[in-house]
Design a protein around this motif. Structure first.
Motif, short mmCIF file in Angstrom:
data_model
loop_
_atom_site.label_atom_id
_atom_site.label_comp_id
_atom_site.label_asym_id
_atom_site.label_seq_id
_atom_site.Cartn_x
_atom_site.Cartn_y
_atom_site.Cartn_z
N SER A 161 7.33 2.96 -3.80
CA SER A 161 7.99 2.75 -5.13
C SER A 161 8.88 3.66 -5.64
O SER A 161 9.91 3.42 -6.06
N GLN A 162 8.55 5.13 -5.37
CA GLN A 162 9.60 6.07 -5.60
C GLN A 162 10.66 6.15 -4.92
O GLN A 162 12.02 6.21 -5.32
N VAL A 163 10.48 5.91 -3.59
CA VAL A 163 11.87 5.82 -2.61
C VAL A 163 12.94 4.81 -2.84
O VAL A 163 13.90 5.02 -2.90
N LEU A 164 12.07 3.57 -3.31
CA LEU A 164 12.94 2.51 -3.43
C LEU A 164 13.50 2.58 -4.67
O LEU A 164 14.48 2.03 -4.99
N TYR A 165 13.00 2.67 -5.72
CA TYR A 165 13.51 3.00 -7.16
C TYR A 165 14.69 3.88 -6.99
O TYR A 165 15.63 3.94 -7.60
N ARG A 166 14.41 5.11 -6.58
CA ARG A 166 15.26 6.25 -6.73
C ARG A 166 16.53 5.85 -5.72
O ARG A 166 17.50 6.24 -6.07
N SER A 167 16.60 5.14 -4.44
CA SER A 167 17.51 4.75 -3.52
C SER A 167 18.27 3.64 -3.96
O SER A 167 19.32 3.66 -3.61
N PHE A 168 17.74 2.70 -4.66
CA PHE A 168 18.34 1.32 -4.63
C PHE A 168 18.56 0.90 -6.15
O PHE A 168 19.40 0.45 -6.71
N ILE A 169 16.98 0.79 -6.78
CA ILE A 169 17.13 0.12 -7.91
C ILE A 169 17.73 1.06 -9.08
O ILE A 169 18.64 0.47 -9.88
N ARG A 170 17.52 2.25 -9.43
CA ARG A 170 18.15 3.13 -10.37
C ARG A 170 19.59 3.00 -10.23
O ARG A 170 20.24 3.10 -11.09
N PRO A 171 20.13 3.25 -9.06
CA PRO A 171 21.58 3.51 -8.84
C PRO A 171 22.18 2.03 -9.40
O PRO A 171 23.11 2.08 -10.08
N TRP A 172 21.62 0.90 -8.93
CA TRP A 172 22.30 -0.34 -9.42
C TRP A 172 22.11 -0.43 -10.84
O TRP A 172 23.01 -1.05 -11.43
N PHE A 173 20.89 -0.15 -11.40
CA PHE A 173 20.80 -0.14 -12.89
C PHE A 173 21.53 0.76 -13.46
O PHE A 173 22.36 0.10 -14.52
N LEU A 174 22.01 1.82 -13.22
CA LEU A 174 22.77 2.64 -13.88
C LEU A 174 24.28 2.25 -13.70
O LEU A 174 25.03 2.07 -14.65
N LYS A 175 24.69 1.47 -12.71
CA LYS A 175 26.02 1.01 -12.28
C LYS A 175 26.34 -0.25 -13.44
O LYS A 175 27.08 -0.67 -13.97
N HIS A 176 25.11 -1.02 -13.63
CA HIS A 176 25.39 -2.37 -14.04
C HIS A 176 24.51 -2.49 -15.54
O HIS A 176 24.72 -3.59 -15.99
N HIS A 177 23.65 -1.46 -16.09
CA HIS A 177 23.00 -1.53 -17.14
C HIS A 177 23.91 -2.09 -18.48
O HIS A 177 23.55 -3.06 -19.29
N GLN A 178 24.94 -1.66 -18.66
CA GLN A 178 25.96 -2.08 -19.83
C GLN A 178 26.32 -3.54 -19.87
O GLN A 178 26.31 -4.29 -20.78
N THR A 179 26.64 -3.85 -18.57
CA THR A 179 26.92 -5.47 -18.47
C THR A 179 25.84 -6.23 -18.68
O THR A 179 25.93 -7.28 -19.47
N VAL A 180 24.54 -5.74 -18.23
CA VAL A 180 23.39 -6.64 -18.31
C VAL A 180 22.98 -6.43 -19.66
O VAL A 180 22.76 -7.56 -20.39
N LEU A 207 0.89 -1.19 -0.05
CA LEU A 207 -0.05 0.01 0.13
C LEU A 207 0.89 1.42 0.02
O LEU A 207 0.70 2.39 -0.73
N TRP A 208 2.00 1.10 0.78
CA TRP A 208 2.87 2.38 0.60
C TRP A 208 3.37 2.38 -0.72
O TRP A 208 3.71 3.59 -1.26
N CYS A 209 3.67 1.36 -1.20
CA CYS A 209 4.16 1.42 -2.69
C CYS A 209 3.56 2.19 -3.65
O CYS A 209 3.86 2.81 -4.54
N MET A 210 1.98 1.84 -3.31
CA MET A 210 1.16 2.29 -4.39
C MET A 210 0.50 3.56 -4.05
O MET A 210 -0.46 4.32 -4.73
N ALA A 211 0.85 4.40 -2.81
CA ALA A 211 0.21 5.53 -2.20
C ALA A 211 0.39 6.71 -3.36
O ALA A 211 1.35 6.82 -3.84
N PRO A 212 -0.57 7.47 -3.12
CA PRO A 212 -0.59 8.66 -4.12
C PRO A 212 0.06 9.80 -3.72
O PRO A 212 -0.38 11.01 -3.54
#
Length: 183
Positions: free
Chosen positions: A132-151, A121-126
């Motif tokens: 979603s925004q907090v976890l994406y900006r804090s963890f997923i996006r930095p990991w993606f930017l660091k590893h996307h070329q390898t992937v 519910l927190w992830c979909m809160a308006p």
């Protein structure tokens, strides 16, 4: 303290299926829609803590509403809502993969499904600082930017290998059929 209550009441009064359903229930029971909704939410909360099938209820909560608003976002001309719900689905998918490996241990914790439901519910809160925004900006996006070329490189190699296997398989199938036709 009155602001969240007013926001909740305004949400319940919005036109649509929820508002119409609550109107019908109000007329049938004589209870206000705030009491009906609060009672329902309390029941669901208790069920998530103590009920059989809490996993299914929790997963339905985490899937049905986001799926509905995602379809509405796809059909709308605005781009912001698409980004919001794509972000939710990336976080939901990441959470599902992590949960797959840890669920065997976590579901033994009391109130696990109630906590999971609150997390979803927190992830979909308006609001802008939803999960979603907090976890994406804090963890997923930095990991993606660091590893996307390898992937991208690994996926490119796998795609090339899959294409060559499919090509070889189809050539063998054609050759096999032509040899059978000659017999």
């Amino acid at each position: 303290m009155g602001t969240p209550r007013r926001s909740f009441e305004a949400f319940l009064a919005q036109p649509g299926p929820l508002g119409e359903g609550l109107r019908v229930l109000e007329a049938a029971t004589g209870l206000g829609r705030t009491h009906l909704a609060s009672g329902f939410l309390g029941f669901v909360g208790l069920y998530l803590m103590f009920g059989y099938g809490a996993s299914l209820i929790c997963n339905l909560i985490g899937f049905l509403y986001p799926a509905y608003v995602s379809i509405r976002a796809i059909e709308s001309p605005a781009k912001d809502d698409d980004t919001t719900w794509l972000t939710y689905w990336v976080v939901y998918g990441t959470f599902s993969v992590v949960e797959f490996f840890s669920d065997t241990f976590l579901y033994w914790f009391p109130f696990y499904y109630a906590g999971k439901c609150l997390f979803l519910l927190w992830c979909m809160a308006p609001f802008s600082w939803n999960g979603s925004q907090v976890l994406y900006r804090s963890f997923i996006r930095p990991w993606f930017l660091k590893h996307h070329q390898t992937v991208d490189s690994v996926l490119g190699d796998l795609t090339g290998r899959a294409a060559s296997v499919m090509s070889a398989t189809s050539r063998e199938g054609i050759l096999s059929r032509s040899l059978q036709a000659e017999d």
